[in-house]
Enzyme design. Structure first.
Site, PDB file in Angstrom:
ATOM      1  N   ARG A 198     -21.349   4.999  27.645  1.00 50.78           N
ATOM      2  CA  ARG A 198     -20.066   5.230  28.296  1.00 50.78           C
ATOM      3  C   ARG A 198     -19.435   3.881  28.609  1.00 50.78           C
ATOM      4  NH1 ARG A 198     -19.950   9.434  26.360  1.00 50.78           N
ATOM      5  NH2 ARG A 198     -19.735  11.498  27.318  1.00 50.78           N
ATOM      6  N   GLU A 246     -10.507   5.904  27.916  1.00 50.87           N
ATOM      7  CA  GLU A 246     -10.118   6.278  26.555  1.00 50.87           C
ATOM      8  C   GLU A 246      -8.878   7.160  26.587  1.00 50.87           C
ATOM      9  OE1 GLU A 246     -13.623   8.034  24.828  1.00 50.87           O
ATOM     10  OE2 GLU A 246     -14.811   6.249  25.199  1.00 50.87           O
ATOM     11  N   HIS A 293     -14.855   6.131  19.571  1.00 49.24           N
ATOM     12  CA  HIS A 293     -15.776   7.164  20.079  1.00 49.24           C
ATOM     13  C   HIS A 293     -16.216   8.126  18.962  1.00 49.24           C
ATOM     14  CE1 HIS A 293     -17.049   9.426  23.980  1.00 49.24           C
ATOM     15  NE2 HIS A 293     -17.901   9.658  22.995  1.00 49.24           N
TER      16      HIS A 293
HETATM   17  C1  8YV Z   1     -18.802  13.660  22.192  1.00 49.61           C
HETATM   18  C2  8YV Z   1     -20.186  12.148  23.647  1.00 49.61           C
HETATM   19  O1  8YV Z   1     -18.077  13.628  21.026  1.00 49.61           O
HETATM   20  O2  8YV Z   1     -21.457  14.126  23.815  1.00 49.61           O
HETATM   21  C3  8YV Z   1     -21.044  13.130  24.357  1.00 49.61           C
HETATM   22  O3  8YV Z   1     -21.349  12.866  25.537  1.00 49.61           O
HETATM   23  O4  8YV Z   1     -19.944  11.103  24.118  1.00 49.61           O
HETATM   24  C4  8YV Z   1     -19.570  12.396  22.316  1.00 49.61           C
HETATM   25  O5  8YV Z   1     -20.549  12.261  21.350  1.00 49.61           O
HETATM   26  C5  8YV Z   1     -17.875  13.930  23.328  1.00 49.61           C
HETATM   27  O6  8YV Z   1     -18.433  13.683  24.554  1.00 49.61           O
HETATM   28  C6  8YV Z   1     -17.443  15.359  23.310  1.00 49.61           C
HETATM   29  O7  8YV Z   1     -17.073  15.806  24.577  1.00 49.61           O
END
Ligand code: 8YV
Length: 322
Positions: A241, A270, A288
Site C-alpha cells: 500500500r 490513487e 496498481h
Molecule cells: C486489487 C489489491 O486489485 O487486493 C488488493 O488488496 O491491492 C489489488 O490487487 C484491489 O485492491 C481491488 O480492490
C-alpha cells in the site's frame, strides 16, 4: 423471499458479473467511474450488500450514512480503505478475497524488482524517444540478482510467494522482518533469515520488498530514517500500500543516489502519483497492477461472490475480517 440488493461499485470480469446477477438483484455501474463519497453514502441506505474495491473509500461518514447495508464484500485482499471499527460498531460484516491474488501479486513484485534492477523502464523510454545510440559495454548497467539479499518487510502469503520466486528462480538470499518467525518448513525451504528489527533488515538487504497491510499501523513505516538506514545502492519495491512509504523522502533518496532504484505499484492517494517521482529515471511506476491477470480477477470475483452467497444463506462467511 426477495433477492438481496447488491451494488458492485466497479466493473468485474463478465463471467463473475453474470454469476452474481443470476443469484441477486445486482446494480452494475455502466460507466465504471468511481462512485465518490456521495454515491457510496447514498448506497448505504439502498442496498443490502456493497461490493467495493480499493478505489472506494468506505469511511466512518459513509458507514453512518444509511442503515440498510449488512455486508461489505470487498473485491480485493487489502481492506484499509474500509473503516473496520465503524463497520463493526454498526454490525456490518466485512469480507475480503485472500489467497487468490497471491501469485499474481508476487509475479508483479518480481516484475518491478527486475525492471528496477535492469533499468527496463529507463531503457524503453530512451528507445521510444529515439535516443538510443546503439550497444556499448557501459550502456544502462544494472544489478544482478544472484546471491543478493532480498529483504521482505512482511512475510505473509504474498511475501513468501515473492521470496520463493526470488530464491528458487533467481538465486537470491532471503531475509525477512515480520511480527513473528515463519514456520520451520518455510524457513528451511528458503533458507530465510529472520530479523526481529526492521532497521537491521533494511541495513542488510540489497533489495527490499514491502508486503505489510496498509492502515494506521504501517503508515509511513518507510520514512526518511528507514530510507537512510537502507544499504547504499539498494532498491525498494512496493506492491503493498502506498501509505507505507513517505514518497517525498523516497524521491530525495533516489535523487541523491543513496538508493539505486525503486519499483512502485501503489500510491497513497490513487490515482494521484506523487509529483516528485514523475521526473526520476530510477523509479519504475505501475498503475496498481498487482492482481491484474484475467485468472486472478475472475477468482477474486468468485471469492467475493462466495461470501455474498454465504451471507444470503445465513452461513458463516468464509473470509470475514469484521
Ligand atoms: C486489487 C489489491 O486489485 O487486493 C488488493 O488488496 O491491492 C489489488 O490487487 C484491489 O485492491 C481491488 O480492490
Amino acid at each position: 423471499m426477495a433477492k438481496a440488493r447488491v451494488l458492485v461499485t466497479r466493473r468485474w470480469p463478465e463471467e463473475v458479473e453474470r454469476q452474481l446477477a443470476e443469484r441477486f438483484e445486482v446494480t452494475f455501474r455502466e460507466g465504471d467511474a468511481p462512485l465518490g463519497q456521495a454515491g457510496l453514502s447514498a448506497a448505504m441506505g439502498e442496498y443490502d450488500v456493497l461490493c467495493p474495491t480499493v478505489s472506494d473509500r468506505i469511511d466512518a461518514d459513509v458507514i453512518a450514512a444509511g442503515d440498510r447495508v449488512k455486508l461489505i464484500a470487498n473485491y480485493g485482499v487489502g481492506f484499509d480503505h474500509i473503516d473496520i471499527a465503524a463497520a463493526k460498531a454498526k454490525r456490518i460484516a466485512v469480507t475480503n478475497t485472500p489467497g487468490v491474488l497471491t501469485d499474481a501479486t508476487a509475479d508483479l513484485a518480481m516484475t518491478l524488482l527486475l525492471m528496477a534492477a535492469r533499468r527496463a523502464g529507463q531503457g524503453e523510454r530512451e528507445l521510444r524517444a529515439g535516443r538510443w545510440r546503439g550497444w556499448r559495454p557501459t550502456h544502462l548497467i544494472g544489478s544482478s540478482l544472484k546471491d543478493k539479499v532480498l529483504g521482505l518487510v512482511g512475510f505473509g502469503r504474498i511475501g513468501i510467494a515473492t521470496a520463493r520466486r526470488a530464491h528458487h528462480g533467481f538465486g537470491m538470499k532471503i531475509a525477512y522482518y515480520g511480527r513473528r518467525e515463519a514456520l520451520p518448513d518455510v524457513t528451511r525451504e528458503l533458507d530465510a533469515q529472520f530479523y526481529p528489527e526492521l532497521n537491521d533488515l533494511l541495513a542488510e538487504s540489497d533489495f527490499v520488498s514491502l508486503h505489510v497491510p496498509g492502515g494506521a499501523e504501517t503508515q509511513g513505516l518507510i520514512g526518511a530514517e528507514a530510507l537512510a538506514t537502507m544499504k547504499p545502492g539498494s532498491y525498494l519495491i512496493n506492491t503493498a500500500r502506498g501509505g507505507v512509504i513517505d514518497h517525498a523522502a523516497l524521491a530525495e533518496t533516489l535523487r541523491s543516489g543513496h538508493l539505486a532504484g525503486a519499483g512502485l505499484d501503489v500510491y497513497p492517494a490513487e490515482p494521484q502519483v506523487p509529483e516528485e517521482l514523475l521526473d526520476l529515471e530510477n523509479v519504475v511506476l505501475l498503475p496498481h497492477l498487482g492482481s491484474a491477470t484475467r485468472e486472478t480477477r475472475i477468482a477474486m470475483g468468485e471469492r467475493a461472490l462466495a461470501n455474498v452467497v454465504a451471507w444470503a444463506e445465513g452461513r458463516p462467511l468464509p473470509d470475514r475480517v469484521a
